[in-house]
Write a protein that holds these residues in place. Structure first.
Motif, PDB file in Angstrom:
ATOM      1  N   ALA A   1       0.823  -1.212   0.000  1.00 37.27           N
ATOM      2  CA  ALA A   1       0.000   0.000   0.000  1.00 37.27           C
ATOM      3  C   ALA A   1       0.859   1.264   0.000  1.00 37.27           C
ATOM      4  CB  ALA A   1      -0.915  -0.010   1.229  1.00 37.27           C
ATOM      5  N   THR A   2       2.016   1.233   0.676  1.00 36.60           N
ATOM      6  CA  THR A   2       2.870   2.421   0.766  1.00 36.60           C
ATOM      7  C   THR A   2       3.329   2.881  -0.605  1.00 36.60           C
ATOM      8  OG1 THR A   2       3.627   1.723   2.952  1.00 36.60           O
ATOM      9  CG2 THR A   2       4.964   3.360   1.810  1.00 36.60           C
ATOM     10  N   TRP A   3       3.653   1.933  -1.492  1.00 36.91           N
ATOM     11  CA  TRP A   3       4.102   2.303  -2.846  1.00 36.91           C
ATOM     12  C   TRP A   3       2.976   3.004  -3.599  1.00 36.91           C
ATOM     13  CZ3 TRP A   3       2.730   1.295  -7.906  1.00 36.91           C
ATOM     14  CH2 TRP A   3       3.667   1.676  -8.877  1.00 36.91           C
ATOM     15  N   VAL A   4       1.748   2.468  -3.505  1.00 38.93           N
ATOM     16  CA  VAL A   4       0.612   3.085  -4.214  1.00 38.93           C
ATOM     17  C   VAL A   4       0.314   4.465  -3.646  1.00 38.93           C
ATOM     18  CG1 VAL A   4      -1.842   2.852  -4.772  1.00 38.93           C
ATOM     19  CG2 VAL A   4      -0.371   0.839  -4.782  1.00 38.93           C
ATOM     20  N   LYS A   5       0.403   4.618  -2.319  1.00 33.74           N
ATOM     21  CA  LYS A   5       0.134   5.922  -1.710  1.00 33.74           C
ATOM     22  C   LYS A   5       1.124   6.970  -2.207  1.00 33.74           C
ATOM     23  CE  LYS A   5       0.032   4.626   2.652  1.00 33.74           C
ATOM     24  NZ  LYS A   5      -0.068   4.786   4.125  1.00 33.74           N
ATOM     25  N   ARG A   6       2.370   6.567  -2.385  1.00 35.58           N
ATOM     26  CA  ARG A   6       3.376   7.510  -2.898  1.00 35.58           C
ATOM     27  C   ARG A   6       3.023   7.961  -4.305  1.00 35.58           C
ATOM     28  NH1 ARG A   6       8.655   4.050  -1.037  1.00 35.58           N
ATOM     29  NH2 ARG A   6       8.602   4.575   1.204  1.00 35.58           N
ATOM     30  N   GLN A   7       2.542   7.011  -5.114  1.00 34.60           N
ATOM     31  CA  GLN A   7       2.185   7.360  -6.488  1.00 34.60           C
ATOM     32  C   GLN A   7       0.983   8.292  -6.533  1.00 34.60           C
ATOM     33  OE1 GLN A   7       4.283   6.118  -8.978  1.00 34.60           O
ATOM     34  NE2 GLN A   7       5.334   5.462  -7.115  1.00 34.60           N
ATOM     35  N   LEU A   8       0.070   8.121  -5.581  1.00 30.88           N
ATOM     36  CA  LEU A   8      -1.159   8.924  -5.563  1.00 30.88           C
ATOM     37  C   LEU A   8      -1.040  10.180  -4.708  1.00 30.88           C
ATOM     38  CD1 LEU A   8      -3.770   6.032  -5.173  1.00 30.88           C
ATOM     39  CD2 LEU A   8      -3.244   7.300  -7.252  1.00 30.88           C
ATOM     40  N   GLY A   9       0.089  10.326  -4.021  1.00 31.62           N
ATOM     41  CA  GLY A   9       0.261  11.505  -3.165  1.00 31.62           C
ATOM     42  C   GLY A   9      -0.565  11.439  -1.896  1.00 31.62           C
ATOM     43  N   ASN A  10      -0.521  10.298  -1.194  1.00 28.84           N
ATOM     44  CA  ASN A  10      -1.272  10.096   0.053  1.00 28.84           C
ATOM     45  C   ASN A  10      -2.760  10.445  -0.108  1.00 28.84           C
ATOM     46  OD1 ASN A  10       0.838   9.131   1.726  1.00 28.84           O
ATOM     47  ND2 ASN A  10       1.621  11.242   1.885  1.00 28.84           N
ATOM     48  N   PRO A  11      -3.503   9.650  -0.853  1.00 33.56           N
ATOM     49  CA  PRO A  11      -4.914   9.949  -1.128  1.00 33.56           C
ATOM     50  C   PRO A  11      -5.788   9.713   0.106  1.00 33.56           C
ATOM     51  CG  PRO A  11      -4.372   7.760  -1.905  1.00 33.56           C
ATOM     52  CD  PRO A  11      -3.082   8.356  -1.419  1.00 33.56           C
ATOM     53  N   PRO A  12      -6.998  10.279   0.127  1.00 35.91           N
ATOM     54  CA  PRO A  12      -7.919  10.022   1.246  1.00 35.91           C
ATOM     55  C   PRO A  12      -8.354   8.557   1.257  1.00 35.91           C
ATOM     56  CG  PRO A  12      -9.042  11.201  -0.516  1.00 35.91           C
ATOM     57  CD  PRO A  12      -7.590  11.189  -0.872  1.00 35.91           C
ATOM     58  N   ILE A  13      -8.762   8.114   2.421  1.00 43.82           N
ATOM     59  CA  ILE A  13      -9.213   6.722   2.577  1.00 43.82           C
ATOM     60  C   ILE A  13     -10.739   6.709   2.501  1.00 43.82           C
ATOM     61  CG2 ILE A  13      -9.239   4.701   4.091  1.00 43.82           C
ATOM     62  CD1 ILE A  13      -6.626   5.740   5.319  1.00 43.82           C
ATOM     63  N   TYR A  14     -11.247   6.169   1.421  1.00 44.32           N
ATOM     64  CA  TYR A  14     -12.689   6.189   1.183  1.00 44.32           C
ATOM     65  C   TYR A  14     -13.431   5.058   1.899  1.00 44.32           C
ATOM     66  CZ  TYR A  14     -11.257   9.266  -2.628  1.00 44.32           C
ATOM     67  OH  TYR A  14     -10.703  10.281  -3.355  1.00 44.32           O
ATOM     68  N   GLN A  15     -12.705   4.019   2.269  1.00 43.72           N
ATOM     69  CA  GLN A  15     -13.366   2.841   2.833  1.00 43.72           C
ATOM     70  C   GLN A  15     -12.405   2.116   3.763  1.00 43.72           C
ATOM     71  OE1 GLN A  15     -14.278  -0.854   0.380  1.00 43.72           O
ATOM     72  NE2 GLN A  15     -16.293   0.119   0.405  1.00 43.72           N
ATOM     73  N   ALA A  16     -12.918   1.652   4.896  1.00 42.84           N
ATOM     74  CA  ALA A  16     -12.101   0.885   5.837  1.00 42.84           C
ATOM     75  C   ALA A  16     -12.657  -0.532   5.929  1.00 42.84           C
ATOM     76  CB  ALA A  16     -12.109   1.540   7.216  1.00 42.84           C
ATOM     77  N   MET A  17     -11.766  -1.500   5.910  1.00 42.49           N
ATOM     78  CA  MET A  17     -12.169  -2.902   6.019  1.00 42.49           C
ATOM     79  C   MET A  17     -11.648  -3.460   7.335  1.00 42.49           C
ATOM     80  SD  MET A  17     -11.652  -4.297   2.128  1.00 42.49           S
ATOM     81  CE  MET A  17      -9.893  -4.057   2.178  1.00 42.49           C
ATOM     82  N   VAL A  18     -12.548  -4.036   8.111  1.00 44.19           N
ATOM     83  CA  VAL A  18     -12.215  -4.545   9.437  1.00 44.19           C
ATOM     84  C   VAL A  18     -12.453  -6.049   9.456  1.00 44.19           C
ATOM     85  CG1 VAL A  18     -12.748  -4.415  11.901  1.00 44.19           C
ATOM     86  CG2 VAL A  18     -12.871  -2.349  10.486  1.00 44.19           C
ATOM     87  N   LYS A  19     -11.513  -6.771  10.038  1.00 47.56           N
ATOM     88  CA  LYS A  19     -11.637  -8.219  10.179  1.00 47.56           C
ATOM     89  C   LYS A  19     -11.798  -8.554  11.652  1.00 47.56           C
ATOM     90  CE  LYS A  19     -11.176 -12.668   9.165  1.00 47.56           C
ATOM     91  NZ  LYS A  19     -12.147 -13.429   8.380  1.00 47.56           N
ATOM     92  N   ALA A  20     -12.934  -9.191  11.998  1.00 46.01           N
ATOM     93  CA  ALA A  20     -13.171  -9.606  13.375  1.00 46.01           C
ATOM     94  C   ALA A  20     -12.446 -10.907  13.670  1.00 46.01           C
ATOM     95  CB  ALA A  20     -14.667  -9.777  13.624  1.00 46.01           C
ATOM     96  N   LYS A  21     -12.040 -11.082  14.915  1.00 47.65           N
ATOM     97  CA  LYS A  21     -11.423 -12.339  15.311  1.00 47.65           C
ATOM     98  C   LYS A  21     -12.452 -13.461  15.266  1.00 47.65           C
ATOM     99  CE  LYS A  21      -7.829 -10.347  18.269  1.00 47.65           C
ATOM    100  NZ  LYS A  21      -7.301 -10.224  19.644  1.00 47.65           N
ATOM    101  N   LYS A  22     -11.971 -14.675  15.113  1.00 48.18           N
ATOM    102  CA  LYS A  22     -12.858 -15.829  15.003  1.00 48.18           C
ATOM    103  C   LYS A  22     -13.731 -15.952  16.253  1.00 48.18           C
ATOM    104  CE  LYS A  22     -12.841 -20.717  13.792  1.00 48.18           C
ATOM    105  NZ  LYS A  22     -12.002 -21.908  13.467  1.00 48.18           N
ATOM    106  N   GLY A  23     -15.037 -16.089  16.031  1.00 43.65           N
ATOM    107  CA  GLY A  23     -15.972 -16.241  17.135  1.00 43.65           C
ATOM    108  C   GLY A  23     -16.499 -14.944  17.703  1.00 43.65           C
ATOM    109  N   ALA A  24     -15.937 -13.802  17.268  1.00 42.78           N
ATOM    110  CA  ALA A  24     -16.382 -12.512  17.788  1.00 42.78           C
ATOM    111  C   ALA A  24     -17.687 -12.085  17.114  1.00 42.78           C
ATOM    112  CB  ALA A  24     -15.303 -11.456  17.570  1.00 42.78           C
ATOM    113  N   ASN A  25     -18.415 -11.199  17.763  1.00 39.95           N
ATOM    114  CA  ASN A  25     -19.676 -10.676  17.240  1.00 39.95           C
ATOM    115  C   ASN A  25     -19.393  -9.543  16.263  1.00 39.95           C
ATOM    116  OD1 ASN A  25     -22.139  -9.306  16.844  1.00 39.95           O
ATOM    117  ND2 ASN A  25     -22.922  -9.984  18.821  1.00 39.95           N
ATOM    118  N   ALA A  26     -19.521  -9.834  14.971  1.00 39.18           N
ATOM    119  CA  ALA A  26     -19.173  -8.847  13.943  1.00 39.18           C
ATOM    120  C   ALA A  26     -20.074  -7.620  14.000  1.00 39.18           C
ATOM    121  CB  ALA A  26     -19.246  -9.498  12.560  1.00 39.18           C
ATOM    122  N   THR A  27     -21.354  -7.826  14.310  1.00 43.80           N
ATOM    123  CA  THR A  27     -22.287  -6.689  14.376  1.00 43.80           C
ATOM    124  C   THR A  27     -21.905  -5.739  15.496  1.00 43.80           C
ATOM    125  OG1 THR A  27     -24.074  -8.074  13.505  1.00 43.80           O
ATOM    126  CG2 THR A  27     -24.703  -6.039  14.623  1.00 43.80           C
TER     127      THR A  27
END
Length: 399
Positions: free
Chosen positions: A209-235
């Motif tokens: 990701a760091t290489w792409v950010k350099r090419q784009l000039g540190n662009p804004p983050i439009y979306q965040a992806m979160v991974k819950a631990k196994k067995g955790a309540n995702a909601t």
């Protein structure tokens, strides 16, 4: 007349007009066979899709700026920051990873091959946390990610496109927007229903990701992806993550969606489609029932003298009614049984094609045969009642 004797007489009556009986059963055969096949294929496919998608995205959460609803225009929205991602990953104990994906348009070259495509900038945690399965080689390390090293992981489809079906990509060098990148990994070739049905090759090009950010000039983050631990309540994690980000961006609105919510929508859509198709196929059962009624009325007319003789020697209303009802039910029941047997053929071949087990369980078979009997009773009552109400003297005079 005993039940056994009634069954014997009904069988002989149907056998006396074999071709007519077979043609009458066609509507029931087609109706039952269609409903059973559609139900089995729809339910089996739904379970297979649910199983594969659950494996691919279980515990995944997507966070977005803004909240859906009627007051979207009045909301103040802001994009995510790297601090937001770090806070979600460190302050929420049931979070395994919080990342984003940066995309950049790129021209990829290898020897004489050239492809214009999206290049995806990923974090070192992305591979394991979000189920990107490596078939050979490895995913990039944290050091490679932070330094923006020019290393790349190719999707199995991208390998085929650039280098050929049997290529060994590890260690080779490709060009992305004129920069040399060393191939350190390739994703696993998909298998199972989704792959066989939709040729689901991975055509991705994954770089730090760091290489792409350099090419784009540190662009804004439009979306965040979160991974819950196994067995955790995702909601619950989704709600906590949204609340945490909104505290950091005072007054700005954010929202999220779990993969389980998306999976529920897919499951409901598949159920609705299966139900609608089954209902359409069920029209054949009604048509078959009308055919049974028509033939039974013809049979009653043809056997008028027989009915008169039976009544003259003591047959009751109930005896005649039962006799003709048994014939109608026998027609529909045999048609239903043949329909179930024929339904096994498309179910088997679809199961082989999609590489999933599609079985006709006893519940669906029992329901189909029960419905066949119901059709026979419903559409056989009127002809049987007409025969049972005949006046024996008028019946004996019938020529």
């Amino acid at each position: 007349m005993s039940l056994l004797e009634s069954l014997r007489v009904a069988w002989e009556a149907l056998g006396a007009n074999k071709l007519r009986s077979v043609l009458t059963m066609f509507g029931i055969i087609i109706g039952v066979g269609s409903v059973i096949a559609i139900f089995a294929i729809g339910r089996g496919t739904g379970l297979a899709v649910e199983g594969e998608l659950s494996g691919l995205g279980s515990g995944q959460i997507i966070l977005m700026p803004g909240k859906p609803g009627p007051n979207v225009e009045s909301q103040r929205t802001e994009f995510f920051t790297e601090t937001d991602l770090r806070n979600i990953a460190t302050l929420l104990p049931d979070v395994e990873a919080a990342v984003t994906v940066y995309n950049i348009q790129g021209v990829v070259k290898y020897e004489r091959e050239s492809v214009t495509t999206q290049i995806q900038g990923h974090y070192s945690e992305t591979g394991e946390a979000f189920g990107i399965k490596i078939g050979e080689g490895r995913w990039f390390s944290k050091l490679e990610d932070e330094s923006g090293a020019r290393v790349v992981v190719l999707g199995n489809g991208a390998v085929k496109r650039l280098m050929g079906e049997q290529a060994k990509p590890i260690g080779k060098t490709i060009s992305i927007n004129g920069y040399p990148f060393q191939v350190i990994g390739a994703t696993e070739k998909p298998s199972g229903m989704l792959a066989s049905a939709f040729s689901a090759d991975d055509n991705g090009y994954y770089v730090p990701a760091t290489w792409v950010k350099r090419q784009l000039g540190n662009p804004p983050i439009y979306q965040a992806m979160v991974k819950a631990k196994k067995g955790a309540n995702a909601t619950q994690i989704k709600d906590d993550a949204v609340a945490l980000v909104e505290r950091n961006h005072k007054g700005a609105a954010f929202s999220g969606q779990t993969f389980d919510q998306f999976l529920d929508v897919i499951t409901k859509v598949l159920s609705i489609v299966t139900g609608v198709l089954s209902a359409v196929a069920g029209i054949s059962l009604v048509v078959g029932g009308v055919g049974i009624m028509n033939i039974m009325l013809v049979s009653v007319t043809e056997r008028t003298r027989e009915i008169g003789i039976r009544k003259a020697i003591g047959a009751s209303y109930q005896n005649i009614l039962t006799q003709f009802l048994i014939e109608a039910v026998m027609l529909s029941l045999i048609g239903g049984a043949v329909g179930v047997i024929l339904a096994a053929i498309p179910v088997y071949f679809v199961g082989v094609w999609l590489k999933i087990p599609l079985l006709l369980d006893w519940l669906s078979v029992s329901l189909a045969l029960g419905f066949s009997v119901g059709v026979g009773v419903i559409f056989g009552v009127y002809p049987a009642s007409k025969a049972a109400r005949m006046d024996p003297i008028e019946a004996l005079r019938y020529e």
